[in-house]
Motif scaffolding. Structure first.
Motif, short mmCIF file in Angstrom:
data_model
loop_
_atom_site.label_atom_id
_atom_site.label_comp_id
_atom_site.label_asym_id
_atom_site.label_seq_id
_atom_site.Cartn_x
_atom_site.Cartn_y
_atom_site.Cartn_z
N PHE A 60 0.47 -1.53 -0.27
CA PHE A 60 -0.19 0.27 -0.59
C PHE A 60 1.28 1.44 -0.28
N VAL A 75 -11.80 9.94 -4.35
CA VAL A 75 -10.97 9.51 -4.33
C VAL A 75 -11.84 8.32 -3.90
N ASP A 77 -12.57 3.97 -2.74
CA ASP A 77 -12.03 2.73 -2.32
C ASP A 77 -13.14 1.83 -2.32
N CYS A 80 -13.34 -0.79 0.70
CA CYS A 80 -12.14 -0.67 2.00
C CYS A 80 -12.33 -1.25 3.35
N LEU A 85 -5.66 1.24 3.66
CA LEU A 85 -5.50 1.87 2.15
C LEU A 85 -5.81 3.01 1.90
N LEU A 86 -7.71 2.82 2.55
CA LEU A 86 -8.61 4.01 3.12
C LEU A 86 -7.78 5.31 3.87
N ILE A 89 -4.39 6.98 2.04
CA ILE A 89 -5.36 7.71 0.94
C ILE A 89 -5.54 9.01 1.49
N VAL A 99 -12.30 10.78 0.37
CA VAL A 99 -11.76 9.14 -0.21
C VAL A 99 -13.78 8.98 0.64
N GLY A 101 -15.05 5.18 1.11
CA GLY A 101 -14.78 3.69 1.69
C GLY A 101 -16.28 3.50 1.21
N THR A 152 -9.74 3.29 -6.49
CA THR A 152 -8.78 2.30 -5.85
C THR A 152 -10.11 1.15 -5.30
N SER A 153 -8.81 -0.33 -5.25
CA SER A 153 -9.64 -1.50 -4.73
C SER A 153 -8.37 -2.18 -4.34
N SER A 154 -8.29 -2.57 -3.13
CA SER A 154 -7.28 -3.52 -2.24
C SER A 154 -7.92 -5.30 -2.52
#
Length: 239
Positions: A60, A75, A77, A80, A85-86, A89, A99, A101, A152-154
């Motif tokens: 990350f 942003v 996410d 999340c 990660l959120l 960011i 952001v 989430g 984003t996506s994790s």
């Protein structure tokens, strides 16, 4: 600190590796057997533990450098979880940045995965004004087209087992991305080619498509992690 704040990914998988590994080692010891599978499972549990407590955070930290965030970036996410990660960011954003989430908050995907826990993590880090948490399904996003500068996506999209639904989720991420925006997917499973193909078919310019090495191993190299990232053209060319 990482476990206390952000929990453990796929906790049941880690438990299975650890319990069966220790059990088989004990069985081999008591019966004077040569039982290498127990060693393999215990080693897998240790590698899994490394990835969920240290490795993914290094991933990350490196990912943040490639997002080209601005102080006012908007942003999204996806998946999340508890905000690992959120929150990274959010720390890069200014007062005008935000952001969002999004998650379904399932504990099978992450231990004690609840919106209230993520909100507490956000509040404790002093990021309340930069974060908005929502409960929603990434396969049918309730956002207008071209809403976000970065998506984003994790370690989330692979949890969608149906291929067509998974493809639709990636297309939804692209739909809500502004022209000129950046989409980054960090994931595990065997979907790197699938994601890359969706990016190409949708007109995104691929910036990264690569494996992430030891820090992204979930027990073995066969369950590795990768990143696929791309930029949406500033002019509308997506199909």
């Amino acid at each position: 600190m990482n476990i206390k704040r952000y929990g453990v990914d796929a906790p049941f998988a880690l438990l299975i590796y650890a319990v069966f590994g220790v059990g088989l080692l004990w069985h081999a010891y008591v019966n004077r057997l040569n039982y290498p599978i127990g060693i393999v499972l215990v080693l897998g549990a240790l590698i899994f533990l490394h990835t969920t407590t240290r490795g993914k955070y290094k991933i990350f930290d490196d990912a943040i450098k490639h997002l080209n965030l601005k102080s006012d970036s908007q942003v999204l996410d996806l998946g999340c979880g508890r905000g690992a990660l959120l929150t990274r960011i959010a720390k890069q954003l200014g007062a005008a940045g935000k952001v969002t989430g999004l998650d379904l908050w399932l504990s099978r995907d992450q231990s004690h995965n609840k919106m209230s826990i993520t909100q507490k993590n956000v509040d404790d880090l002093g990021l309340t004004d930069r974060v908005n948490l929502v409960t929603d399904d990434m396969t049918k996003l309730d956002f207008p087209d071209e809403s976000f500068d970065v998506v984003t996506s994790s370690f989330a999209i692979h949890n969608i087992k149906n291929e067509q639904v998974r493809i639709h989720a990636v297309k939804e991420a692209i739909r809500v991305l502004k022209p000129g925006g950046h989409l980054m997917i960090i994931d595990t499973g065997r979907n790197i080619k699938e994601y890359s193909q969706i990016f190409q078919d949708s007109g995104l310019q691929i910036a990264q498509s690569r494996g992430l090495g030891f820090n992204g191993w979930w027990a073995t190299p066969l369950t590795n992690s990768y990143v696929v990232a791309g930029n949406k053209p500033a002019t509308k060319t997506a199909k």
